[in-house]
Design a protein around this motif. Structure first.
Motif, PDB file in Angstrom:
ATOM      1  N   GLU A 275      24.457  -1.735  45.370  1.00 27.42           N
ATOM      2  CA  GLU A 275      24.618  -3.058  44.747  1.00 27.42           C
ATOM      3  C   GLU A 275      26.094  -3.431  44.666  1.00 27.42           C
ATOM      4  OE1 GLU A 275      22.165  -4.884  44.091  1.00 27.42           O
ATOM      5  OE2 GLU A 275      20.456  -3.533  43.874  1.00 27.42           O
ATOM      6  N   GLY A 276      26.353  -4.728  44.576  1.00 26.29           N
ATOM      7  CA  GLY A 276      27.707  -5.226  44.354  1.00 26.29           C
ATOM      8  C   GLY A 276      28.690  -4.664  45.373  1.00 26.29           C
ATOM      9  N   ALA A 277      29.863  -4.260  44.883  1.00 20.65           N
ATOM     10  CA  ALA A 277      30.917  -3.797  45.797  1.00 20.65           C
ATOM     11  C   ALA A 277      30.827  -2.293  46.078  1.00 20.65           C
ATOM     12  CB  ALA A 277      32.287  -4.132  45.223  1.00 20.65           C
ATOM     13  N   GLN A 278      29.685  -1.688  45.747  1.00 16.52           N
ATOM     14  CA  GLN A 278      29.561  -0.246  45.995  1.00 16.52           C
ATOM     15  C   GLN A 278      29.644   0.084  47.483  1.00 16.52           C
ATOM     16  OE1 GLN A 278      25.778   0.727  44.146  1.00 16.52           O
ATOM     17  NE2 GLN A 278      26.870   1.958  42.642  1.00 16.52           N
ATOM     18  N   ASN A 279      30.175   1.259  47.770  1.00 25.69           N
ATOM     19  CA  ASN A 279      30.161   1.812  49.131  1.00 25.69           C
ATOM     20  C   ASN A 279      29.278   3.048  49.114  1.00 25.69           C
ATOM     21  OD1 ASN A 279      33.510   1.371  50.581  1.00 25.69           O
ATOM     22  ND2 ASN A 279      32.155  -0.096  49.632  1.00 25.69           N
ATOM     23  N   GLY A 280      28.759   3.405  50.278  1.00 24.18           N
ATOM     24  CA  GLY A 280      27.998   4.644  50.382  1.00 24.18           C
ATOM     25  C   GLY A 280      28.063   5.155  51.806  1.00 24.18           C
ATOM     26  N   ILE A 281      27.970   6.458  51.963  1.00 22.36           N
ATOM     27  CA  ILE A 281      27.967   7.006  53.325  1.00 22.36           C
ATOM     28  C   ILE A 281      27.087   8.245  53.382  1.00 22.36           C
ATOM     29  CG2 ILE A 281      30.157   8.265  52.943  1.00 22.36           C
ATOM     30  CD1 ILE A 281      30.714   7.617  55.986  1.00 22.36           C
ATOM     31  N   LEU A 282      26.252   8.295  54.413  1.00 24.32           N
ATOM     32  CA  LEU A 282      25.400   9.451  54.692  1.00 24.32           C
ATOM     33  C   LEU A 282      26.003  10.190  55.876  1.00 24.32           C
ATOM     34  CD1 LEU A 282      21.892   7.781  54.648  1.00 24.32           C
ATOM     35  CD2 LEU A 282      22.425   9.887  53.435  1.00 24.32           C
ATOM     36  N   ILE A 283      26.201  11.490  55.714  1.00 20.19           N
ATOM     37  CA  ILE A 283      26.776  12.287  56.806  1.00 20.19           C
ATOM     38  C   ILE A 283      25.746  13.333  57.206  1.00 20.19           C
ATOM     39  CG2 ILE A 283      28.765  13.714  57.493  1.00 20.19           C
ATOM     40  CD1 ILE A 283      30.016  12.866  54.779  1.00 20.19           C
ATOM     41  N   HIS A 284      25.576  13.501  58.498  1.00 16.90           N
ATOM     42  CA  HIS A 284      24.701  14.570  58.998  1.00 16.90           C
ATOM     43  C   HIS A 284      25.571  15.635  59.636  1.00 16.90           C
ATOM     44  CE1 HIS A 284      20.726  12.600  58.759  1.00 16.90           C
ATOM     45  NE2 HIS A 284      20.353  13.871  58.788  1.00 16.90           N
ATOM     46  N   ALA A 285      25.601  16.819  59.041  1.00 19.91           N
ATOM     47  CA  ALA A 285      26.349  17.924  59.652  1.00 19.91           C
ATOM     48  C   ALA A 285      25.336  18.966  60.120  1.00 19.91           C
ATOM     49  CB  ALA A 285      27.314  18.525  58.646  1.00 19.91           C
ATOM     50  N   ARG A 286      25.717  19.742  61.105  1.00 20.28           N
ATOM     51  CA  ARG A 286      24.775  20.688  61.721  1.00 20.28           C
ATOM     52  C   ARG A 286      24.150  21.612  60.684  1.00 20.28           C
ATOM     53  NH1 ARG A 286      27.527  25.068  65.173  1.00 20.28           N
ATOM     54  NH2 ARG A 286      27.898  25.782  63.044  1.00 20.28           N
ATOM     55  N   ASP A 287      24.965  22.255  59.862  1.00 16.55           N
ATOM     56  CA  ASP A 287      24.436  23.261  58.932  1.00 16.55           C
ATOM     57  C   ASP A 287      24.172  22.705  57.540  1.00 16.55           C
ATOM     58  OD1 ASP A 287      24.717  25.039  61.038  1.00 16.55           O
ATOM     59  OD2 ASP A 287      26.769  25.535  60.457  1.00 16.55           O
ATOM     60  N   ALA A 288      25.030  21.805  57.081  1.00 13.35           N
ATOM     61  CA  ALA A 288      24.863  21.256  55.727  1.00 13.35           C
ATOM     62  C   ALA A 288      23.704  20.278  55.662  1.00 13.35           C
ATOM     63  CB  ALA A 288      26.151  20.571  55.270  1.00 13.35           C
ATOM     64  N   GLY A 289      23.287  19.749  56.822  1.00 14.73           N
ATOM     65  CA  GLY A 289      22.233  18.733  56.812  1.00 14.73           C
ATOM     66  C   GLY A 289      22.791  17.407  56.330  1.00 14.73           C
ATOM     67  N   GLU A 290      21.992  16.676  55.532  1.00 14.23           N
ATOM     68  CA  GLU A 290      22.409  15.337  55.125  1.00 14.23           C
ATOM     69  C   GLU A 290      23.133  15.373  53.782  1.00 14.23           C
ATOM     70  OE1 GLU A 290      19.996  11.647  56.013  1.00 14.23           O
ATOM     71  OE2 GLU A 290      19.632  11.916  53.876  1.00 14.23           O
ATOM     72  N   LEU A 291      24.285  14.761  53.740  1.00  9.96           N
ATOM     73  CA  LEU A 291      25.047  14.623  52.496  1.00  9.96           C
ATOM     74  C   LEU A 291      25.237  13.139  52.226  1.00  9.96           C
ATOM     75  CD1 LEU A 291      27.901  17.178  53.293  1.00  9.96           C
ATOM     76  CD2 LEU A 291      25.899  17.583  51.865  1.00  9.96           C
ATOM     77  N   TYR A 292      25.297  12.769  50.937  1.00  8.14           N
ATOM     78  CA  TYR A 292      25.461  11.349  50.608  1.00  8.14           C
ATOM     79  C   TYR A 292      26.546  11.179  49.555  1.00  8.14           C
ATOM     80  CZ  TYR A 292      24.195   6.597  49.172  1.00  8.14           C
ATOM     81  OH  TYR A 292      24.216   5.258  48.886  1.00  8.14           O
ATOM     82  N   LEU A 293      27.483  10.285  49.826  1.00 14.90           N
ATOM     83  CA  LEU A 293      28.518   9.936  48.852  1.00 14.90           C
ATOM     84  C   LEU A 293      28.365   8.464  48.515  1.00 14.90           C
ATOM     85  CD1 LEU A 293      31.717  11.522  50.473  1.00 14.90           C
ATOM     86  CD2 LEU A 293      30.610  12.257  48.360  1.00 14.90           C
ATOM     87  N   ARG A 294      28.453   8.130  47.255  1.00 17.32           N
ATOM     88  CA  ARG A 294      28.326   6.734  46.839  1.00 17.32           C
ATOM     89  C   ARG A 294      29.304   6.468  45.714  1.00 17.32           C
ATOM     90  NH1 ARG A 294      23.684   4.890  42.887  1.00 17.32           N
ATOM     91  NH2 ARG A 294      25.168   5.976  41.599  1.00 17.32           N
TER      92      ARG A 294
END
Ligand code: HSE
Length: 369
Positions: A275-294
């Motif tokens: 929502e609003g001015a929020q940013n978010g990013i999903l990263i797929h790494a080989r071993d860590a799998g999916e990570l999400y920063l928001r």
């Protein structure tokens, strides 16, 4: 005992002023490491607003700041790519460490400046350039240093996200942009937000860091949200989709694909919920799998947080007397960056499958029958 480490700031606007205030109260507190803010270079001594900053620190000569041998670390908060590039280059050349929030500079000239920093044995840090307070650069460089990144997808422009959200609720494009400008999120030239260039700079930086590739902004295809129709946004919303301006990149056997484009994202997808001015990013790494920063992607305090983190890191590396070697300093030249989206509006499903949004209308009318 280590002498106090000298710091200088180029620029005293919203971000530079915020960083100066933090430094003057002793932040960042890095155990046992003293630092001193010696000077802040501004364009004009008369027009600068410097709440809580002693006037004696202000100088109107970047040349004098660059020549000041007490200064080991220069924080660049001027923005732009002409003077800022010249000053950052001269700072690195003379052996100063540099921290910057300048996405246009690193997006367009990062590989060249990194090569210079590596040659001079100094640090060049720019966590604040992408995603405001989100520690995305550090996540890639440090946490995932041993884990190849396959892909990432992010919403990296708060102004566009706020405009799209407001229009979905019936607001006008112009009013939503004016709100973002008042909140201090929009660029001085807001077409950089609206037409996708700001996001493209951030995408270039993340491709440089994640894939060690010499991607620069002019090599990337990007589109923005100009001319988006509020009616259509409300129609998509009723069907469970929200439009987001996505920055996407992946690396596979064929090379690198990267692009900025608006796309439809399911409302319950982590990026769809922003929502609003929020940013978010999903990263797929080989071993860590999916990570999400928001988190908060823009504004004085979020950007200062990221800059102060970089300053702390550089202070530690100076004291350790080792050059940080967890950064990618040698970029691989790339021949081609493939694009990702079709020319028509696409739907973002998990993974990289996109289908024309027109199918959404077709699917809806057949299921409604
Ligand atoms: N104009 C940018 C945004 C500022 O709206 O996200 C942060 O880079």
């Amino acid at each position: 005992m280590q002498a106090s480490i000298g710091i200088g700031i180029l620029g005293c606007g919203v971000v530079g002023g915020g960083v100066a205030q933090r430094l003057l109260i002793g932040e960042p507190r890095v155990h046992g490491i003293a630092h001193t803010l010696h000077a802040i270079a501004v364009r004009s001594l008369t027009s600068v607003r410097a709440d809580g900053i002693p006037r004696s620190l202000l100088i109107d000569s970047a040349n004098a700041l660059l020549a000041d041998r007490r200064i080991d670390l220069i924080v660049e908060t001027m923005g732009g790519t002409t003077l800022a590039a010249e000053f950052v280059e001269r700072a690195l050349e003379r052996g100063a460490h540099v921290v910057t929030a300048n996405k246009a500079l690193i997006g367009s000239q990062g590989p060249r400046l990194h090569a210079l920093a590596a040659r001079r044995g100094v640090s060049l840090r720019y966590e604040a350039a992408v995603g405001g307070a989100l520690p995305i650069v550090r996540t890639i460089d440090a946490a995932l240093a041993g884990d190849p990144i396959a892909s990432f997808v992010g919403v990296l422009n708060g102004t566009c996200n706020a405009i799209l959200g407001a229009m979905e609720q019936g607001g006008s494009f112009d009013e939503a942009l004016a709100d973002a400008q008042r909140a201090g999120f929009a660029e001085a030239e807001p077409s950089e937000d609206i037409d996708g260039l700001d996001t493209a700079h951030k995408l270039a930086i993340l491709v440089q860091r994640a894939f060690g590739a010499a991607a620069i902004t002019p090599r990337l295809r990007y589109r923005g949200i100009r001319g988006i129709d509020g009616e259509a946004l409300r129609r998509y919303s009723k069907r469970g989709y929200r439009m987001k301006l996505l920055a996407v990149a992946r690396r596979d056997a064929e090379g690198i694909a990267a692009e900025v484009a608006p796309a439809l994202v399911p409302r319950d997808h982590p990026l769809g919920a922003l929502e609003g001015a929020q940013n978010g990013i999903l990263i797929h790494a080989r071993d860590a799998g999916e990570l999400y920063l928001r988190g908060v992607g823009a504004g004085r305090t979020a950007t200062s947080s990221a800059i102060l983190g970089d300053i702390a890191d550089v202070l530690r590396s100076i004291v350790a007397r080792t050059q940080r070697n967890d950064l990618v300093d040698e970029f691989t030249p790339i021949l081609d960056i493939r694009s990702i989206f079709p020319d028509t509006l696409a739907i973002w499903n998990d993974g990289f499958l996109t289908s024309p949004a027109t199918q959404l209308d077709a699917a809806h009318s057949s299921s409604a029958r």
